[in-house]
Design an enzyme around this catalytic site. Structure first.
Site, PDB file in Angstrom:
ATOM      1  N   PRO A   1      -7.527  -2.188  11.786  1.00 11.85           N
ATOM      2  CA  PRO A   1      -7.427  -1.323  10.617  1.00 11.85           C
ATOM      3  C   PRO A   1      -8.437  -0.183  10.600  1.00 11.85           C
ATOM      4  O   PRO A   1      -8.150   0.875  10.025  1.00 11.85           O
ATOM      5  CB  PRO A   1      -7.649  -2.289   9.448  1.00 11.85           C
ATOM      6  N   TYR A   2      -9.593  -0.384  11.202  1.00 12.08           N
ATOM      7  CA  TYR A   2     -10.548   0.722  11.270  1.00 12.08           C
ATOM      8  C   TYR A   2      -9.942   1.893  12.032  1.00 12.08           C
ATOM      9  O   TYR A   2      -9.900   3.027  11.548  1.00 12.08           O
ATOM     10  CB  TYR A   2     -11.852   0.255  11.932  1.00 12.08           C
ATOM     11  N   GLY A   3      -9.454   1.650  13.245  1.00  8.53           N
ATOM     12  CA  GLY A   3      -8.853   2.718  14.042  1.00  8.53           C
ATOM     13  C   GLY A   3      -7.610   3.292  13.391  1.00  8.53           C
ATOM     14  O   GLY A   3      -7.379   4.514  13.410  1.00  8.53           O
TER      15      GLY A   3
END
Length: 316
Positions: free
Chosen positions: A122-124
């Site tokens: 989810p960060y990327g």
């Protein structure tokens, strides 16, 4: 500078004020998650805002896997809030801090700006969605120009020891490998844990492209000075062009700290982690004349360690 200090350090703000010419630096406590804060910030100065440098984001892969909605809100939604305020105040230049996590597990190395984006955490993903919001806004507004910088793994500190990384205690489990190594060297934690020893890499641990924070600052300055904002937005990788394994990094850290550090290697990988990531930096070198200067791993770690060993574990 606008910050809610949820991950930042008030001591860094004080240090920056001390370094800047009197009256030239203003810090505003504000939250990009509150549109009224974002809108008000553009009215806090008598000078018209010319360019926005958008660094604000939470940035831990493991945390993003455990709490994805927090990341989509903090990174993607907050970028939309900022773009909306820029539109309202007719500010049309943006430099956006993105990440190599947008690429995912790539089929071919080194990673170029044309490498397909297939983020696996989810960060990327939230960073890529923010990039897409910037690009779509640019399509709708011919006056708007932007540059997107995809950082590789940032580390290091001010070579003069004025500013550095001092992680908050509750964030240590998510922190960078350098911070964890220093915590172990200082006896704050009993061991340094390295996760993932069976990756398809030269020693089984993950491989990363570690770029010094001062080099990263210089990349932003190069974009601004050369006016490399574009519509559609320009895109640059910011790294050194070479990969360092976690085992190599840990051994360098042990040499720099000169401490006996207990290392625990775990076979299971960290959730959402990539095996090997390092940059092709030909584009930024050719178009901006930028090249990483701090490429000696131990010297760069020494900058971070010099700052850290002078401070205790308390958050200032």
């Amino acid at each position: 500078a606008v910050d809610n200090l949820s991950r930042g350090n008030g001591g860094a703000i004080r240090a920056l004020k001390a370094m800047a010419p009197e009256g030239s630096f203003r810090a505003v406590y504000g939250d990009l998650g509150h549109p009224s804060d974002v809108d008000a910030v553009f009215g806090f100065t008598n000078l018209k805002v010319d360019t926005v440098f958008h660094f604000a984001a939470i940035a831990y892969v493991g945390e993003s896997m455990a709490d994805p909605l927090r990341y989509y809100s903090n990174i993607t939604s907050n970028t939309v809030h900022l773009l909306d305020a820029m539109r309202h105040h007719e500010v049309n230049k943006l430099i956006y801090s993105s990440t190599c996590a947008t690429y995912g597990n790539v089929e071919k190395l080194p990673i170029t700006e044309s490498t397909p984006t297939k983020p696996i955490n989810p960060y990327g993903k939230s960073k890529l969605y923010a990039e897409n919001a910037i690009r779509d806004y640019a399509l709708s507004n011919p006056k708007f120009k932007a540059a997107v910088l995809r950082y590789f793994n940032v580390f290091g500190g001010d070579p003069e020891g004025r500013v550095g990384e001092l992680p908050r205690a509750e964030l240590r489990e998510h922190g960078r490998i350098s911070g964890a190594c220093f915590d172990a060297a200082l006896g704050i934690i009993d061991k340094l844990t390295v996760m993932g020893t069976k990756h398809p890499t030269r020693d089984g641990t993950t491989i990363r492209d570690f770029v010094h924070v001062v080099d990263l600052v210089d990349a932003h300055i190069a974009v601004a000075e050369k006016q490399k904002y574009e519509n559609p937005p320009s895109l640059y990788n910011v790294g050194t062009g070479r990969g360092v394994s976690m085992k190599e990094f840990v051994e360098a850290c042990k040499r720099v700290t000169e401490k006996e550090i207990n290392i625990s290697y775990r076979a299971e990988p960290r959730p959402g982690d990539y095996a090997e990531v390092y940059a092709n930096v030909d584009k930024i070198q050719h178009e901006l004349g930028w090249k990483a200067k701090y490429t000696d791993l131990e010297k760069s770690l020494g900058h971070a360690w010099g700052f850290r060993k002078q401070r205790d574990e308390r958050w200032e």
